[in-house]
Design a protein around this motif. Structure first.
Motif, PDB file in Angstrom:
ATOM      1  N   LYS A  99      13.817  -2.890   4.299  1.00  0.00           N
ATOM      2  CA  LYS A  99      13.333  -4.398   5.043  1.00  0.00           C
ATOM      3  C   LYS A  99      12.104  -4.506   5.658  1.00  0.00           C
ATOM      4  CE  LYS A  99      19.107  -3.829   6.607  1.00  0.00           C
ATOM      5  NZ  LYS A  99      19.854  -3.487   7.613  1.00  0.00           N
ATOM      6  N   ASP A 100      11.595  -3.543   5.366  1.00  0.00           N
ATOM      7  CA  ASP A 100       9.823  -3.629   5.846  1.00  0.00           C
ATOM      8  C   ASP A 100       9.340  -3.835   4.574  1.00  0.00           C
ATOM      9  OD1 ASP A 100       9.748  -1.407   4.800  1.00  0.00           O
ATOM     10  OD2 ASP A 100       9.674  -0.746   6.577  1.00  0.00           O
ATOM     11  N   TYR A 101       9.479  -4.932   3.067  1.00  0.00           N
ATOM     12  CA  TYR A 101       8.724  -5.233   2.724  1.00  0.00           C
ATOM     13  C   TYR A 101       8.958  -3.864   1.342  1.00  0.00           C
ATOM     14  CZ  TYR A 101       7.844  -9.497   5.131  1.00  0.00           C
ATOM     15  OH  TYR A 101       7.299 -10.645   5.305  1.00  0.00           O
ATOM     16  N   GLY A 102       9.677  -3.594   1.957  1.00  0.00           N
ATOM     17  CA  GLY A 102       9.438  -2.038   0.941  1.00  0.00           C
ATOM     18  C   GLY A 102       8.665  -0.598   0.753  1.00  0.00           C
ATOM     19  N   ASN A 103       8.271  -1.035   2.053  1.00  0.00           N
ATOM     20  CA  ASN A 103       7.578   0.219   2.681  1.00  0.00           C
ATOM     21  C   ASN A 103       8.170   1.224   2.859  1.00  0.00           C
ATOM     22  OD1 ASN A 103       5.167  -0.675   2.906  1.00  0.00           O
ATOM     23  ND2 ASN A 103       5.788  -2.262   4.686  1.00  0.00           N
ATOM     24  N   ARG A 104       9.647   1.308   3.236  1.00  0.00           N
ATOM     25  CA  ARG A 104      10.746   2.417   3.482  1.00  0.00           C
ATOM     26  C   ARG A 104      11.939   2.303   2.928  1.00  0.00           C
ATOM     27  NH1 ARG A 104       7.876   2.046   7.974  1.00  0.00           N
ATOM     28  NH2 ARG A 104       9.068   0.523   9.357  1.00  0.00           N
ATOM     29  N   PHE A 105      12.975   2.732   2.353  1.00  0.00           N
ATOM     30  CA  PHE A 105      14.393   2.958   1.137  1.00  0.00           C
ATOM     31  C   PHE A 105      14.676   2.382   1.972  1.00  0.00           C
ATOM     32  CE2 PHE A 105      10.832   0.119  -1.493  1.00  0.00           C
ATOM     33  CZ  PHE A 105      12.116  -1.114  -2.013  1.00  0.00           C
TER      34      PHE A 105
ATOM     35  N   GLY B 106       1.457 -15.501  -5.609  1.00  0.00           N
ATOM     36  CA  GLY B 106       0.535 -14.965  -6.718  1.00  0.00           C
ATOM     37  C   GLY B 106      -1.254 -14.766  -5.951  1.00  0.00           C
ATOM     38  N   GLY B 107      -0.986 -15.714  -5.131  1.00  0.00           N
ATOM     39  CA  GLY B 107      -2.906 -15.618  -4.404  1.00  0.00           C
ATOM     40  C   GLY B 107      -3.312 -14.252  -4.113  1.00  0.00           C
ATOM     41  N   THR B 108      -2.617 -13.705  -3.241  1.00  0.00           N
ATOM     42  CA  THR B 108      -3.135 -11.997  -2.596  1.00  0.00           C
ATOM     43  C   THR B 108      -1.590 -11.230  -2.999  1.00  0.00           C
ATOM     44  OG1 THR B 108      -1.882 -13.430  -0.542  1.00  0.00           O
ATOM     45  CG2 THR B 108      -4.811 -13.205  -0.929  1.00  0.00           C
ATOM     46  N   TRP B 109      -1.759 -10.102  -3.224  1.00  0.00           N
ATOM     47  CA  TRP B 109      -1.003  -9.566  -3.061  1.00  0.00           C
ATOM     48  C   TRP B 109      -0.768  -8.209  -2.581  1.00  0.00           C
ATOM     49  CZ3 TRP B 109       3.198  -9.790  -6.533  1.00  0.00           C
ATOM     50  CH2 TRP B 109       3.392 -11.076  -7.505  1.00  0.00           C
ATOM     51  N   THR B 110       0.273  -7.602  -1.788  1.00  0.00           N
ATOM     52  CA  THR B 110       0.250  -6.259  -1.128  1.00  0.00           C
ATOM     53  C   THR B 110       0.568  -4.889  -1.558  1.00  0.00           C
ATOM     54  OG1 THR B 110      -0.172  -7.200   1.103  1.00  0.00           O
ATOM     55  CG2 THR B 110       1.009  -5.936   1.385  1.00  0.00           C
ATOM     56  N   LYS B 111       0.063  -3.973  -1.517  1.00  0.00           N
ATOM     57  CA  LYS B 111       0.802  -3.104  -2.132  1.00  0.00           C
ATOM     58  C   LYS B 111       1.700  -2.233  -0.778  1.00  0.00           C
ATOM     59  CE  LYS B 111       0.561   0.636  -5.136  1.00  0.00           C
ATOM     60  NZ  LYS B 111       1.117   1.975  -4.909  1.00  0.00           N
ATOM     61  N   THR B 112       3.377  -1.970  -1.091  1.00  0.00           N
ATOM     62  CA  THR B 112       3.890  -0.928  -0.501  1.00  0.00           C
ATOM     63  C   THR B 112       3.583   0.355  -1.334  1.00  0.00           C
ATOM     64  OG1 THR B 112       6.124  -0.668  -2.089  1.00  0.00           O
ATOM     65  CG2 THR B 112       5.813  -3.244  -1.090  1.00  0.00           C
ATOM     66  N   GLU B 113       4.573   1.288   0.326  1.00  0.00           N
ATOM     67  CA  GLU B 113       4.503   2.627   0.319  1.00  0.00           C
ATOM     68  C   GLU B 113       5.368   2.926  -0.665  1.00  0.00           C
ATOM     69  OE1 GLU B 113       4.121   4.633   4.822  1.00  0.00           O
ATOM     70  OE2 GLU B 113       2.877   2.428   5.059  1.00  0.00           O
ATOM     71  N   MET B 114       6.564   2.184  -0.701  1.00  0.00           N
ATOM     72  CA  MET B 114       7.727   2.344  -1.337  1.00  0.00           C
ATOM     73  C   MET B 114       8.383   3.977  -1.427  1.00  0.00           C
ATOM     74  SD  MET B 114       7.862   1.636  -5.586  1.00  0.00           S
ATOM     75  CE  MET B 114       9.707   1.700  -6.297  1.00  0.00           C
ATOM     76  N   LYS B 115       8.263   4.347  -0.075  1.00  0.00           N
ATOM     77  CA  LYS B 115       8.985   5.402   0.262  1.00  0.00           C
ATOM     78  C   LYS B 115       9.922   5.356   0.651  1.00  0.00           C
ATOM     79  CE  LYS B 115       5.124   6.515   3.669  1.00  0.00           C
ATOM     80  NZ  LYS B 115       4.861   6.658   5.429  1.00  0.00           N
ATOM     81  N   GLY B 116      10.479   6.886  -0.136  1.00  0.00           N
ATOM     82  CA  GLY B 116      12.516   7.143  -0.680  1.00  0.00           C
ATOM     83  C   GLY B 116      12.696   6.297  -1.563  1.00  0.00           C
ATOM     84  N   ILE B 117      11.420   6.108  -2.657  1.00  0.00           N
ATOM     85  CA  ILE B 117      12.072   6.314  -3.929  1.00  0.00           C
ATOM     86  C   ILE B 117      10.975   6.886  -5.188  1.00  0.00           C
ATOM     87  CG2 ILE B 117      12.219   4.898  -6.203  1.00  0.00           C
ATOM     88  CD1 ILE B 117      12.986   2.327  -4.409  1.00  0.00           C
ATOM     89  N   ASN B 118      12.107   7.981  -5.256  1.00  0.00           N
ATOM     90  CA  ASN B 118      11.329   9.457  -6.360  1.00  0.00           C
ATOM     91  C   ASN B 118      11.454   8.620  -8.318  1.00  0.00           C
ATOM     92  OD1 ASN B 118       9.955  10.499  -4.171  1.00  0.00           O
ATOM     93  ND2 ASN B 118      11.690  11.245  -4.295  1.00  0.00           N
TER      94      ASN B 118
END
Length: 355
Positions: A246-252, A206-218
């Motif tokens: 499989k890439d930290y939630g960028n593409r689903f 929880g020290g630092t956070w990265t936002k994912t693109e979350m492509k493929g989920i609407n």
């Protein structure tokens, strides 16, 4: 204890009826000048004292027995699951842990108990190899900030390590890698570490956070699970299926389309357990490499579905799940047979037979 209560209730009623009957007989003895009436009144008065004494004793015993019926073994009160906010096994695999609005509840060897520790309202409960991570709200009277943000415990809630976002955010959709300890959250709104709502992950507690693109989920996520060792692998359930990244939630990629997904869980082998509802509740296990699924036998649920599922990390044969109606089931043979250990929040303790 139930038969004793019934017996004491009947005895109390009998003493009460006896008291009433004697009082009626005394009222019929109006001629105090007759010797036989006086003697009869004296005897009835003695009987009345005995009946009243018996009534008082039976009432006291009834109260004590009724109170004891609410007390479990070793003086512990009966456990009730007011809410079910998660489910998992303890690090040693000996107990099932359930956060239930008023702190953790534990089940082991047929019996329920309330572990030591403050009765925090845990949300996003995520057991890991050395304890659990969670979010939620502090117990009434606690000095901790509300909401909890993200916390960790290595002693089943006796103490908490405050990690991030105390007093800022409560994460309901949260999952942590069992061995990797990577944290994924569905952030509901901006906070001091996250600029917007969406899916985020942290590799440093929880020290630092990265936002994912979350492509493929609407759709709106209904469940989330993280692979135990591969920190880049995350699964998300929605009202129309299961998605895997499989890439930290960028593409689903959508890997299952069978109605609504209600629960997700990765076991230590990396197999994905899926609870869902399509005309009826179901439980499946998926090999995420081949995408092949195996339907598991489960008890019939009436207008209900699985909310949380977990497998014992120390015993692959032991699987547990909870439902929307606060029923909890346990299997010791990989899901072939199930026993109910909580019924609509009322915990079920096994009766021990004398050896």
């Amino acid at each position: 204890m139930g038969l004793a209560l019934i017996g004491l209730m009947l005895l109390t009623v009998l003493f009460f009826v006896w008291v009433v009957a004697i009082k009626r007989q005394i009222r019929t003895l109006k001629n105090v000048k007759r010797a036989d009436d006086r003697e009869r009144r004296v005897q009835l008065s003695k009987n009345l004292r005995l009946a009243k004494g018996g009534l008082v004793v039976s009432i006291l015993l009834l109260v004590v027995t009724g109170s004891l019926s609410l007390i479990g073994i070793n003086g512990k009160k009966e456990v009730y699951l007011e809410h079910v906010h998660g489910l998992g096994f303890s690090s040693d695999g000996k107990r099932i842990l359930i956060p239930a609005h008023d702190g953790l509840k534990a089940y082991a060897q047929g019996r329920w108990e309330t572990p030591e520790g403050a009765k925090h309202d845990y949300m996003g409960f995520s057991p890991v190899k050395d304890g659990f991570y969670s979010s939620g709200h502090p117990a009434p009277g606690s000095e901790l900030k509300d909401p909890l943000g993200i916390v960790k415990s290595t002693n089943e809630g006796k103490s908490l390590k405050m990690l991030a976002l105390q007093g800022e955010t409560d994460f309901h959709n949260m999952a942590v890698g069992y061995n990797s300890h990577v944290i994924y959250v569905m952030n509901p709104q901006p906070n001091s570490k996250m600029d917007a709502a969406g899916l985020y992950y942290s590799k440093d507690e929880g020290g630092t956070w990265t936002k994912t693109e979350m492509k493929g989920i609407n759709e709106e996520p209904t469940a989330i699970a993280v692979h135990p060792t591969e920190e880049s692998v995350v699964a998300i359930g929605t009202p129309i299926g299961v998605y895997l990244s499989k890439d930290y939630g960028n593409r689903f990629e959508k890997v299952l389309s069978e109605g609504q997904t209600t629960a997700l869980y990765f076991n230590k082998q990396g197999e994905l357990f899926i609870g869902g509802y399509q005309n009826q509740a179901y439980l499946q296990k998926m090999d995420i490499k081949s995408k092949k699924t195996e339907k598991l036998t489960m008890p019939a649920l009436t207008e209900d579905a699985i909310t949380y599922v977990a497998q014992n990390p120390s015993d692959d044969g032991e699987i547990a799940f909870a439902t929307f109606n606060k029923d909890v089931y346990l299997s010791n043979d990989k899901g072939l047979n199930w026993k109910k250990i909580a019924d609509q929040g009322k915990t079920i303790t096994e009766e021990k037979t004398e050896q």
